[in-house]
Design a protein around this motif. Structure first.
Motif, short mmCIF file in Angstrom:
data_model
loop_
_atom_site.label_atom_id
_atom_site.label_comp_id
_atom_site.label_asym_id
_atom_site.label_seq_id
_atom_site.Cartn_x
_atom_site.Cartn_y
_atom_site.Cartn_z
N PRO A 80 100.07 90.07 33.89
CA PRO A 80 100.36 90.05 35.33
C PRO A 80 100.84 91.37 35.92
O PRO A 80 100.34 91.80 36.93
CB PRO A 80 101.45 88.97 35.44
N TRP A 81 101.84 92.00 35.30
CA TRP A 81 102.48 93.15 35.94
C TRP A 81 101.81 94.47 35.58
O TRP A 81 102.35 95.52 35.84
CB TRP A 81 103.95 93.19 35.55
N SER A 82 100.64 94.43 34.97
CA SER A 82 100.05 95.69 34.50
C SER A 82 98.98 96.22 35.44
O SER A 82 98.32 97.20 35.12
CB SER A 82 99.46 95.49 33.12
N ALA A 83 98.79 95.58 36.61
CA ALA A 83 97.74 96.04 37.51
C ALA A 83 97.91 97.50 37.93
O ALA A 83 96.92 98.24 37.97
CB ALA A 83 97.66 95.13 38.73
N PRO A 84 99.15 97.97 38.24
CA PRO A 84 99.27 99.40 38.61
C PRO A 84 98.80 100.33 37.50
O PRO A 84 98.13 101.33 37.77
CB PRO A 84 100.78 99.56 38.86
N LEU A 85 99.12 99.97 36.26
CA LEU A 85 98.68 100.80 35.14
C LEU A 85 97.16 100.83 35.06
O LEU A 85 96.55 101.87 34.81
CB LEU A 85 99.27 100.25 33.83
N ARG A 86 96.53 99.68 35.30
CA ARG A 86 95.07 99.64 35.23
C ARG A 86 94.46 100.46 36.35
O ARG A 86 93.42 101.09 36.16
CB ARG A 86 94.58 98.19 35.32
N ARG A 87 95.12 100.45 37.53
CA ARG A 87 94.57 101.23 38.64
C ARG A 87 94.63 102.73 38.36
O ARG A 87 93.82 103.48 38.88
CB ARG A 87 95.32 100.90 39.93
N LEU A 88 95.59 103.15 37.51
CA LEU A 88 95.68 104.58 37.18
C LEU A 88 94.42 105.05 36.45
O LEU A 88 94.03 106.20 36.56
CB LEU A 88 96.89 104.85 36.29
N HIS A 89 93.78 104.16 35.71
CA HIS A 89 92.55 104.53 35.00
C HIS A 89 91.40 104.42 35.99
O HIS A 89 90.63 103.47 35.97
CB HIS A 89 92.34 103.62 33.79
N SER A 90 91.30 105.44 36.86
CA SER A 90 90.43 105.31 38.02
C SER A 90 89.04 105.88 37.80
O SER A 90 88.16 105.70 38.62
CB SER A 90 91.08 106.03 39.20
#
Lengths: 597, 114
Positions: free
Chosen positions: A564-574
């Protein structure tokens, strides 16, 4: 034997030159046979050199005069030679894997692909053997440039060219940072050889009566940057998943199996030979740098690995996680840490290459590497499924795989390490087992998933065999099985552990290396007592494997893999080149802080 | 020894990196990477510079004449070769990107993420 050292690098280079010159006129089997022979000859030379006493080779007989030399040196120490042997053996496996089936466009240019693979091998072997900082940079760039070309080998497709561009930008930038650092070291010492630079730094420190100054620390940070980019340490790691997800499968086997590990090897080599003395960087700073980045890579890699549906990208993130563990092992800066890491690297190379090989078979049969699309499609190939599951268990550190032994040896160095190692290997192994259960057993629910924000799906990929194959090709399955067997052998042959431990003792000896290279002193140590499987080590390996199975069993029925809380981290891999370059520069700042603080 | 050439090298490196990070065109970004690399040429040549010295070619010089360090010049030459290779390969990849994606704007390349 010393005279044969350069041949380990020269033979693949010659093979590549022959293939480029004559490949157009030769039928494909001939070109592949030439490449296989060159790679195997190099592997044989490396193994033969490993069997003999360690040696140093001054190319063109430009030997040092009174401790100074402008010559180029190749150092055949055990760890470097072992890495060269691993590289060459893996190249042989890769060439066998792509034998006949792997489609090699452009047609009429037979031999282009094997020639590039041989160049890649030459770059990596040269990097492993060189004892000279500038040569290390040149070999670093050689394996980099060939790596970009191999990643974008299928230029007619959209994704590979994008991945190759990202790879090229970030790695070249890292290489230039390394070169700036080498320039600073040359300005200070007037030397380029690792042993010479280390000795000059120590003598200068002895004369001045104090340790490292700002220039030496700056050089350390800059040299380390390029090596950490290659090792895909957080926050330098962004290029790796984008590259491994799109590169041809045989290339992925080399990138993940040995090229990324070269970065960790380079960092350890430069630290021990150049900066470990009194004139270098304090051990605390170096340890803190490697430890923080290693632990961060391990955790980020494991978290991202779990959430992927693109199988190759999942394996790529597991490589990030495992290189994080390797860096953690190196950060201990002890012979036992290095010995455990070396065994871990050997076992990991076999397991990871086998997993990529199995994924390649899926791609060639179904035109997809997407976990959801492939659901249940592997039920008619139980043997491939078995290999895939074994690879997953090996990643999780199941005894007696080499990964398990390496993990156990590193874990015992510090009381908090088992928690990190068990967690990371259980999550990465569990992710692989989850994919295996869904694809090869058809476990869980089939059907498409909702869009879960930023992610890369793996559907609608072109098979690498030109057209889809019906049965798994025999060479591909055989290579995967042999690679797993090799990974198993690493953990079951006691003599190997003994040799690796002795090699690690010599590897971490700062003054011994300089004496062996410059004064012709004895390189290498006699084999002493060494650690082997212990009950705790085996127990922790069984624990992480059991946790991996439990994680896979629990998640296989769930429709969502997202944490759940890892979406910001995933967005970093742009996937954005500019972002990744900015992160690289931020990483230089971070490494400076960690080294100085 | 003057500090200026070293500061210049650092400045060129940062300018190049800034260019790549904010680039809206991949051809421009490859150019910026070449700028970043030229910081290494400046640093290497600055390291080998000697005041009042001449080029290290001894055919028409006495052997004790002051010359600049030839080693860094060899390094810079090798570096140029590496840079040419990297630039050529990356530009070829940009051409293929333009063909396959129909754009050279890195902001619009969004297939690999998450």
């Amino acid at each position: 034997m010393d005279r044969l050292l350069p041949l380990i690098v020269v033979v693949p280079l010659l093979g590549a030159a022959v293939l480029v010159a004559a490949g157009r006129h030769a039928p494909r089997p001939v070109a592949e046979a030439v490449a296989g022979l060159a790679a195997a000859a190099s592997a044989g030379l490396a193994v033969a050199a490993l069997a003999g006493p360690p040696g140093v080779s001054w190319v063109g007989a430009w030997r040092p005069q009174g401790g100074h030399s402008v010559g180029i040196v190749l150092v055949g120490d055990r760890i470097g030679l072992g890495l060269a042997a691993l590289t060459s053996l893996l190249v042989v496996a890769v060439l066998a894997y792509s034998w006949r089936y792997f489609d090699e466009p452009p047609h009429g240019h037979g031999g282009a692909f094997p020639a590039l693979v041989l160049l890649f091998q030459a770059g990596m072997c040269g990097f492993a053997l060189t004892g000279d900082l500038f040569d290390a940079f040149v070999f670093f760039e050689l394996m980099g440039v060939v790596g970009y070309a191999l990643t974008g080998y299928r230029v007619e497709e959209a994704r590979p060219v994008q991945g190759a561009l990202v790879f090229g930008f970030v790695n070249s930038l890292g290489g230039y940072a390394t070169l700036l650092g080498i320039g600073l070291l040359y300005a200070r010492t007037g030397e380029l050889g690792m042993a010479q630079v280390g000795r000059e730094l120590d003598e200068a420190a002895g004369a001045a009566g104090h340790g490292a100054d700002a220039l030496v620390v700056a050089a350390f940070v800059l040299v380390l940057t390029g090596l950490l980019v290659k090792a895909a340490a957080v926050p330098f790691h962004f290029w790796l998943p984008d590259t491994h997800a799109v590169a041809p499968t045989p290339v992925c086997m080399l990138l993940s199996g040995v090229m990324v590990e070269m970065g960790g090897y380079g960092a350890a080599r430069v630290w021990t030979t150049v900066f470990a003395g009194p004139g270098g960087v304090p051990a605390a700073g170096a340890r803190r740098t490697l430890l923080v980045l290693g632990v961060a890579s391990a955790l980020v890699g494991a978290l991202m690995c779990w959430q992927q549906r693109h199988v190759k990208r999942l394996l790529a993130f597991s490589t990030v996680a495992h290189t994080g563990l390797f860096l953690t092992g190196i950060a201990l800066l002890t012979p036992h840490g290095v010995a455990g890491t070396a065994l871990y690297v050997l076992g990991h190379a076999g397991a990871k290459a086998a997993l990529f090989a199995c994924t390649g078979i899926l791609l060639d049969r179904h035109g997809s590497v997407d976990e959801c699309e492939l659901h249940g499609k592997g039920r008619d190939t139980p043997f491939t499924g078995l290999l895939f599951a074994a690879g997953g268990l090996a990643l999780a550190g199941l005894p007696p795989f080499g990964t398990g032994l390496g993990k156990a040896l590193v874990e015992e160095q510090s009381p908090w390490l088992p928690a990190l190692f068990v967690l990371v290997s259980a999550v990465t192994g569990g992710a692989v087992l989850r994919v295996g259960a869904r694809v090869f057993l058809g476990a869980g629910q089939a059907g498409r998933e909702d869009d879960e924000g930023p992610e890369t799906a793996g559907g609608e990929e072109e098979p690498e065999t030109g057209r889809r194959v019906r049965r798994p090709p025999v060479p591909m399955v055989t290579v995967a099985a042999l690679l797993l067997a090799a990974s198993l052998a690493v953990g079951t042959v006691p003599a190997l552990t003994g040799a690796v431990t002795a090699a690690a003792e010599a590897f971490t000896d700062h003054a011994g290396y300089a004496a062996a290279v410059l004064d012709g002193g004895p390189a290498g140590r006699p084999e002493g007592p060494y650690d082997w499987w212990t009950w705790t080590g085996a127990g922790l390996g069984l624990l992480s494997a059991a946790l991996a199975v439990a994680l896979a069993a629990r998640s296989v029925g769930l429709s969502s893999r997202a944490v759940p809380w890892s979406a910001p981290l995933r967005r970093l891999h742009s996937g954005h080149v500019g972002d990744y370059v900015a992160w690289t520069v931020a990483g230089i700042g971070l490494v400076s802080l960690l080294a100085l603080w | 020894m003057s500090l200026l050439p070293y500061l210049t090298a650092g400045w060129i490196f940062l300018v190049g990196v800034h260019g790549i990070a904010t680039s809206r065109n991949l051809v421009h970004a490859v150019g910026c990477l070449a700028v970043t690399q030229s910081s290494t040429y400046v640093l290497l040549l600055a390291v080998g510079y000697r005041k009042g010295a001449t080029a290290p070619v001894f055919s028409d010089l006495p052997t004790d004449a002051p010359v600049v360090d030839p080693v860094v010049q060899a390094l810079a030459l090798t570096d140029v070769v590496v840079g040419a290779t990297v630039t050529a390969l990356l530009l070829a990849l940009v051409v293929q990107t333009a063909k396959r994606h129909g754009t050279v704007d890195p902001d619009e390349l969004s297939e690999l993420k998450g």
